[in-house]
Motif scaffolding. Structure first.
Motif, mmCIF file in Angstrom:
data_model
loop_
_atom_site.group_PDB
_atom_site.id
_atom_site.type_symbol
_atom_site.label_atom_id
_atom_site.label_comp_id
_atom_site.label_asym_id
_atom_site.label_seq_id
_atom_site.Cartn_x
_atom_site.Cartn_y
_atom_site.Cartn_z
ATOM 1 N N VAL A 18 0.795 -1.229 0.000
ATOM 2 C CA VAL A 18 0.000 0.000 0.000
ATOM 3 C C VAL A 18 0.832 1.287 0.000
ATOM 4 C CG1 VAL A 18 -0.346 -0.029 2.500
ATOM 5 C CG2 VAL A 18 -1.984 1.152 1.041
ATOM 6 N N ASP A 19 1.837 1.397 0.834
ATOM 7 C CA ASP A 19 2.635 2.629 0.914
ATOM 8 C C ASP A 19 4.034 2.444 0.350
ATOM 9 O OD1 ASP A 19 0.658 4.217 2.092
ATOM 10 O OD2 ASP A 19 1.113 3.413 4.080
ATOM 11 N N ALA A 20 4.205 1.448 -0.497
ATOM 12 C CA ALA A 20 5.523 1.143 -1.052
ATOM 13 C C ALA A 20 5.655 1.775 -2.435
ATOM 14 C CB ALA A 20 5.705 -0.364 -1.139
ATOM 15 N N TYR A 21 6.673 2.615 -2.586
ATOM 16 C CA TYR A 21 6.852 3.331 -3.845
ATOM 17 C C TYR A 21 8.001 2.784 -4.681
ATOM 18 C CZ TYR A 21 3.623 6.359 -1.482
ATOM 19 O OH TYR A 21 2.524 6.819 -0.819
ATOM 20 N N THR A 22 8.914 2.061 -4.051
ATOM 21 C CA THR A 22 10.038 1.490 -4.787
ATOM 22 C C THR A 22 9.965 -0.029 -4.723
ATOM 23 O OG1 THR A 22 11.547 1.347 -2.901
ATOM 24 C CG2 THR A 22 11.498 3.457 -4.113
ATOM 25 N N VAL A 23 10.720 -0.677 -5.555
ATOM 26 C CA VAL A 23 10.785 -2.140 -5.559
ATOM 27 C C VAL A 23 11.254 -2.648 -4.196
ATOM 28 C CG1 VAL A 23 11.996 -4.100 -6.604
ATOM 29 C CG2 VAL A 23 11.107 -2.274 -8.050
ATOM 30 N N ASP A 24 12.263 -1.995 -3.624
ATOM 31 C CA ASP A 24 12.760 -2.406 -2.307
ATOM 32 C C ASP A 24 11.692 -2.268 -1.236
ATOM 33 O OD1 ASP A 24 15.251 -3.057 -3.303
ATOM 34 O OD2 ASP A 24 16.204 -1.178 -2.657
ATOM 35 N N GLU A 25 10.942 -1.167 -1.255
ATOM 36 C CA GLU A 25 9.872 -0.977 -0.276
ATOM 37 C C GLU A 25 8.796 -2.046 -0.432
ATOM 38 O OE1 GLU A 25 8.512 3.041 -0.823
ATOM 39 O OE2 GLU A 25 10.164 3.889 0.332
ATOM 40 N N TYR A 28 10.107 -5.257 1.118
ATOM 41 C CA TYR A 28 10.021 -5.216 2.577
ATOM 42 C C TYR A 28 8.573 -5.262 3.051
ATOM 43 C CZ TYR A 28 14.976 -4.834 3.327
ATOM 44 O OH TYR A 28 16.318 -5.124 3.367
ATOM 45 N N GLY A 29 7.646 -4.724 2.256
ATOM 46 C CA GLY A 29 6.230 -4.845 2.574
ATOM 47 C C GLY A 29 5.802 -6.307 2.596
ATOM 48 N N TRP A 30 6.244 -7.044 1.612
ATOM 49 C CA TRP A 30 5.971 -8.488 1.575
ATOM 50 C C TRP A 30 6.599 -9.191 2.771
ATOM 51 C CZ3 TRP A 30 2.647 -11.601 -0.510
ATOM 52 C CH2 TRP A 30 1.974 -11.223 -1.671
ATOM 53 N N HIS A 31 7.852 -8.849 3.074
ATOM 54 C CA HIS A 31 8.545 -9.476 4.201
ATOM 55 C C HIS A 31 7.768 -9.235 5.501
ATOM 56 C CE1 HIS A 31 12.143 -11.089 6.215
ATOM 57 N NE2 HIS A 31 11.865 -10.213 7.156
ATOM 58 N N SER A 67 13.653 -15.503 7.367
ATOM 59 C CA SER A 67 15.110 -15.484 7.300
ATOM 60 C C SER A 67 15.610 -14.044 7.268
ATOM 61 C CB SER A 67 15.558 -16.213 6.029
ATOM 62 O OG SER A 67 16.919 -16.020 5.798
ATOM 63 N N SER A 68 16.844 -13.844 7.675
ATOM 64 C CA SER A 68 17.452 -12.512 7.608
ATOM 65 C C SER A 68 17.990 -12.215 6.201
ATOM 66 C CB SER A 68 18.582 -12.388 8.632
ATOM 67 O OG SER A 68 19.583 -13.349 8.362
ATOM 68 N N THR A 69 17.832 -13.177 5.274
ATOM 69 C CA THR A 69 18.244 -12.961 3.882
ATOM 70 C C THR A 69 17.484 -11.768 3.310
ATOM 71 O OG1 THR A 69 18.643 -15.325 3.612
ATOM 72 C CG2 THR A 69 18.407 -14.039 1.598
ATOM 73 N N GLU A 70 18.198 -10.906 2.600
ATOM 74 C CA GLU A 70 17.601 -9.708 2.003
ATOM 75 C C GLU A 70 16.398 -10.081 1.126
ATOM 76 O OE1 GLU A 70 17.877 -5.504 1.546
ATOM 77 O OE2 GLU A 70 19.132 -6.789 2.775
ATOM 78 N N PRO A 71 15.204 -9.544 1.423
ATOM 79 C CA PRO A 71 14.041 -9.881 0.596
ATOM 80 C C PRO A 71 14.063 -9.139 -0.740
ATOM 81 C CG PRO A 71 13.395 -8.327 2.304
ATOM 82 C CD PRO A 71 14.848 -8.665 2.544
ATOM 83 N N THR A 72 13.492 -9.774 -1.754
ATOM 84 C CA THR A 72 13.301 -9.128 -3.049
ATOM 85 C C THR A 72 11.860 -9.398 -3.484
ATOM 86 O OG1 THR A 72 13.874 -11.020 -4.447
ATOM 87 C CG2 THR A 72 15.711 -9.637 -3.672
ATOM 88 N N LEU A 73 11.443 -8.769 -4.565
ATOM 89 C CA LEU A 73 10.079 -8.989 -5.056
ATOM 90 C C LEU A 73 9.903 -10.355 -5.704
ATOM 91 C CD1 LEU A 73 8.664 -5.684 -6.522
ATOM 92 C CD2 LEU A 73 7.964 -6.947 -4.493
ATOM 93 N N LEU A 87 18.496 -23.064 8.503
ATOM 94 C CA LEU A 87 18.969 -22.384 7.308
ATOM 95 C C LEU A 87 17.797 -21.724 6.588
ATOM 96 C CD1 LEU A 87 19.310 -24.502 4.228
ATOM 97 C CD2 LEU A 87 19.138 -25.749 6.355
ATOM 98 N N GLY A 88 18.140 -20.730 5.760
ATOM 99 C CA GLY A 88 17.134 -20.014 4.992
ATOM 100 C C GLY A 88 16.892 -20.688 3.656
ATOM 101 N N VAL A 89 15.614 -20.853 3.313
ATOM 102 C CA VAL A 89 15.235 -21.422 2.019
ATOM 103 C C VAL A 89 14.152 -20.542 1.404
ATOM 104 C CG1 VAL A 89 15.827 -23.790 2.690
ATOM 105 C CG2 VAL A 89 13.481 -22.983 2.951
ATOM 106 N N PRO A 90 13.997 -20.569 0.076
ATOM 107 C CA PRO A 90 12.963 -19.760 -0.568
ATOM 108 C C PRO A 90 11.559 -20.240 -0.174
ATOM 109 C CG PRO A 90 14.561 -20.575 -2.182
ATOM 110 C CD PRO A 90 14.814 -21.296 -0.899
#
Length: 116
Positions: A18-25, A28-31, A67-73, A87-90
């Protein structure tokens, strides 16, 4: 391609990004949504083999958190208990087996997002 699901689309637009304007935001919204919505721990089964994961198709694991792995879209990772370690998995490669309705919905939302 997956059929458009209006209820899911509205939840994604109005709650997750909702308030995410960039791909990174948006990532992180998904995370945050997944972390807030899924009830940890829960059991999940590996539905697909992935190059970056040691899990085998059909293998059941206990998901203990995000996971602490950097989230992406296109990639959100969860932490699982596996062979006496964590361990972290997708999240993409997991299907809930013994999980709350909220957890099942959150995972289905993520899979829907990836397929659209």
């Amino acid at each position: 391609m997956t059929e458009r699901d209006e209820e899911r689309e509205e939840r994604i637009e109005m709650r997750i990004i909702v308030d995410a304007y960039t791909v990174d935001e948006q990532a992180y919204g998904w995370h945050a949504y997944l972390d807030d919505t899924m009830d940890f721990p829960f059991e999940a089964q590996c539905s697909t083999k992935r190059e970056e994961s040691p899990l085998k198709e059909g293998e059941t694991v206990r998901v203990v958190g995000m996971s602490s792995t950097e989230p992406t879209l296109s990639q959100q990772h969860v932490t699982v208990g596996w062979m006496d370690r964590e361990l972290g998995v997708p999240l993409e490669q997991l299907e809930p087996v013994d999980a709350s309705d909220a957890t099942e919905q959150a995972i289905a939302d993520w899979h829907y997002w990836l397929e659209r």
